[in-house]
Write an enzyme that holds these catalytic residues in place. Structure first.
Site, PDB file in Angstrom:
ATOM      1  N   GLY A  37       0.021  -6.879   4.799  1.00  0.00           N
ATOM      2  CA  GLY A  37       0.502  -6.399   6.092  1.00  0.00           C
ATOM      3  C   GLY A  37      -0.553  -6.415   7.174  1.00  0.00           C
ATOM      4  O   GLY A  37      -0.415  -5.703   8.178  1.00  0.00           O
ATOM      5  N   MET A  50      -2.327  -1.749  -5.619  1.00  0.00           N
ATOM      6  CA  MET A  50      -3.626  -1.693  -6.278  1.00  0.00           C
ATOM      7  C   MET A  50      -4.058  -0.242  -6.449  1.00  0.00           C
ATOM      8  O   MET A  50      -4.136   0.500  -5.472  1.00  0.00           O
ATOM      9  CB  MET A  50      -4.680  -2.450  -5.465  1.00  0.00           C
ATOM     10  N   SER A 106       2.964  -3.224   5.100  1.00  0.00           N
ATOM     11  CA  SER A 106       3.157  -4.080   3.931  1.00  0.00           C
ATOM     12  C   SER A 106       4.620  -4.092   3.492  1.00  0.00           C
ATOM     13  O   SER A 106       5.100  -5.089   2.943  1.00  0.00           O
ATOM     14  CB  SER A 106       2.246  -3.636   2.788  1.00  0.00           C
ATOM     15  N   SER A 145       0.811  -1.214   0.000  1.00  0.00           N
ATOM     16  CA  SER A 145       0.000   0.000   0.000  1.00  0.00           C
ATOM     17  C   SER A 145       0.841   1.259   0.000  1.00  0.00           C
ATOM     18  O   SER A 145       0.322   2.355  -0.209  1.00  0.00           O
ATOM     19  CB  SER A 145      -0.907   0.017   1.233  1.00  0.00           C
ATOM     20  N   GLY A 146       2.131   1.115   0.274  1.00  0.00           N
ATOM     21  CA  GLY A 146       2.990   2.281   0.475  1.00  0.00           C
ATOM     22  C   GLY A 146       3.231   2.560   1.942  1.00  0.00           C
ATOM     23  O   GLY A 146       4.008   3.446   2.295  1.00  0.00           O
ATOM     24  N   CYS A 183     -10.807   5.047   3.125  1.00  0.00           N
ATOM     25  CA  CYS A 183      -9.812   5.637   2.223  1.00  0.00           C
ATOM     26  C   CYS A 183     -10.429   6.605   1.227  1.00  0.00           C
ATOM     27  O   CYS A 183      -9.828   7.635   0.912  1.00  0.00           O
ATOM     28  CB  CYS A 183      -9.038   4.538   1.500  1.00  0.00           C
ATOM     29  N   CYS A 202     -13.740  -4.549   0.606  1.00  0.00           N
ATOM     30  CA  CYS A 202     -12.484  -4.398  -0.116  1.00  0.00           C
ATOM     31  C   CYS A 202     -11.630  -5.655   0.033  1.00  0.00           C
ATOM     32  O   CYS A 202     -11.037  -6.143  -0.941  1.00  0.00           O
ATOM     33  CB  CYS A 202     -11.723  -3.177   0.386  1.00  0.00           C
ATOM     34  N   VAL A 238       4.068   1.257   6.093  1.00  0.00           N
ATOM     35  CA  VAL A 238       5.156   0.535   6.741  1.00  0.00           C
ATOM     36  C   VAL A 238       4.827  -0.951   6.924  1.00  0.00           C
ATOM     37  O   VAL A 238       5.714  -1.810   6.827  1.00  0.00           O
ATOM     38  CB  VAL A 238       5.508   1.188   8.097  1.00  0.00           C
TER      39      VAL A 238
END
Length: 361
Positions: free
Chosen positions: A133, A40, A21, A16-17, A205, A109, A19
């Site tokens: 993560g 994604m 994951s 996801s960007g 999100c 999701c 920490v």
């Protein structure tokens, strides 16, 4: 999923960007897996009417994921899942609110995107496992796979993962399930990850400002009619501004002056009313849920004592669950629970093992 002919297993890491994951990827590499990173792309911020700040799926998040993948000598892909996300998450979110329910889009999701679409891509890439993560654990007794709570109770995410199937659990790994969040950040700092101190994402999100009603009105181009606030005897207390603006247990933001604290108890879409009640009147002892998924058992053949959560931050409460049809369960609590809400998930636990769950109806 693929079974590679060589001895080295291949894992597709959902990055996801953040920490979590990123460290999951590092741990899988350290464990000897051939890893491929992926991010994604679920929506464009402009498409849902928000800025790029404080959300996932931003260009910065993609770049953070790509940077970590590069540092770990991993290939990295960006998958465009925008159409599937709109259909399976955003539209379900809107439909639920319009029906007087309060959904948890993170569950949808996980069900329809992370552990459905990603499995399709993993197959194409010849991967044996999907890795995320999430803070949860998976164990097997050789015959069945079990989803378990994370060791860090403050971060446990097993609640939003109850829809995982046996086949999915067989091919999923959660490397962070036995770590505390503080340990994750420390390990990420030791790896010099660019996102080691990056804040966790908050809220939904695609609605990071929490203004769900405005988002729905923008998406649907509808205006939702005003109606009456009523008490449990049917007396009119004032006017509401559209049923999509309220959820069970809500007190703030009602917009009317009352002589005592009152909370949303019920949302009646058919007659466009919102029922208000005193706090003590929000408690109930039972619920039914449909769209169920069972993990630790194939079927609940007789009444079973469990600990049940009726929302993500809810403290599990003792209850007896009975399966009343192939796709419906009834949960009766030992002690009444506050603000049980249609559209939320009820998730059942046997100690730290997830029995299963469903959508409260």
């Amino acid at each position: 999923m693929s079974d590679n002919s060589n001895n080295k297993k291949r894992a597709l890491i959902a990055m996801s960007g953040g920490v979590d994951s990123s460290l999951a990827a590092k741990l899988m590499i350290d464990a000897g897996y051939d890893c491929i990173g992926c991010t994604m792309k679920l929506y464009d911020n402009e498409d849902v009417g928000i800025s790029s700040a404080h959300t996932c799926c931003t260009l910065d998040d993609v770049e953070d994921a790509r940077r970590v993948a590069h540092d770990l000598s991993m290939d990295h892909h960006v998958f465009n899942f925008k159409d599937g996300f709109r259909e399976n998450v955003i539209q379900r979110f809107i439909d639920a609110y319009e029906a007087g329910m309060t959904p948890n889009p993170c569950i949808d999701c996980n069900r329809y995107m992370k552990f459905n679409k990603l499995f399709e891509r993993a197959e194409i890439l010849g991967c044996d496992y999907i890795v995320t993560g999430h803070y949860a654990r998976i164990e097997s007794d050789g015959e069945r796979y079990y989803l378990k709570r994370a060791l860090d109770d403050t971060k446990d995410q097993s609640y939003v993962l109850y829809s995982l199937t046996q086949e999915q659990l067989k091919h999923v790994q959660f490397p962070l399930g036995s770590l505390k969040k503080t340990e994750v950040r420390e390990l990420a700092k030791e790896c010099n990850f660019i996102n080691a101190s990056k804040p966790d994402s908050q809220d939904i999100c695609f609605v990071p400002d929490g203004k769900y009603a405005e988002f729905i009105e923008r998406e649907t181009s509808k205006s939702y009619k005003e109606g009456n606030f009523i008490d449990i005897e049917g007396n009119v207390l004032g006017r509401h501004k559209g049923v999509i603006r309220y959820t069970i247990g809500q007190r703030k933001g009602l917009g009317i002056a009352l002589n005592e604290p009152m909370y949303v108890k019920e949302i009646n879409v058919k007659d466009n009313t919102v029922v208000l009640a005193r706090d003590k009147e929000l408690y109930s002892s039972e619920l039914t849920a449909n769209n169920i998924n069972l993990i630790s058992v194939d079927k609940i053949n007789e009444p079973m004592v469990v600990m049940a959560k009726v929302r993500y931050r809810h403290e599990p409460a003792e209850a007896i669950v009975t399966q009343i049809s192939d796709d419906e369960i009834k949960v009766v609590f030992k002690e009444p629970q506050r603000a049980i809400t249609k559209g939320q998930a009820v998730v059942l636990y046997d100690k730290d093992v997830v029995v299963g769950g469903g959508t409260i109806c």
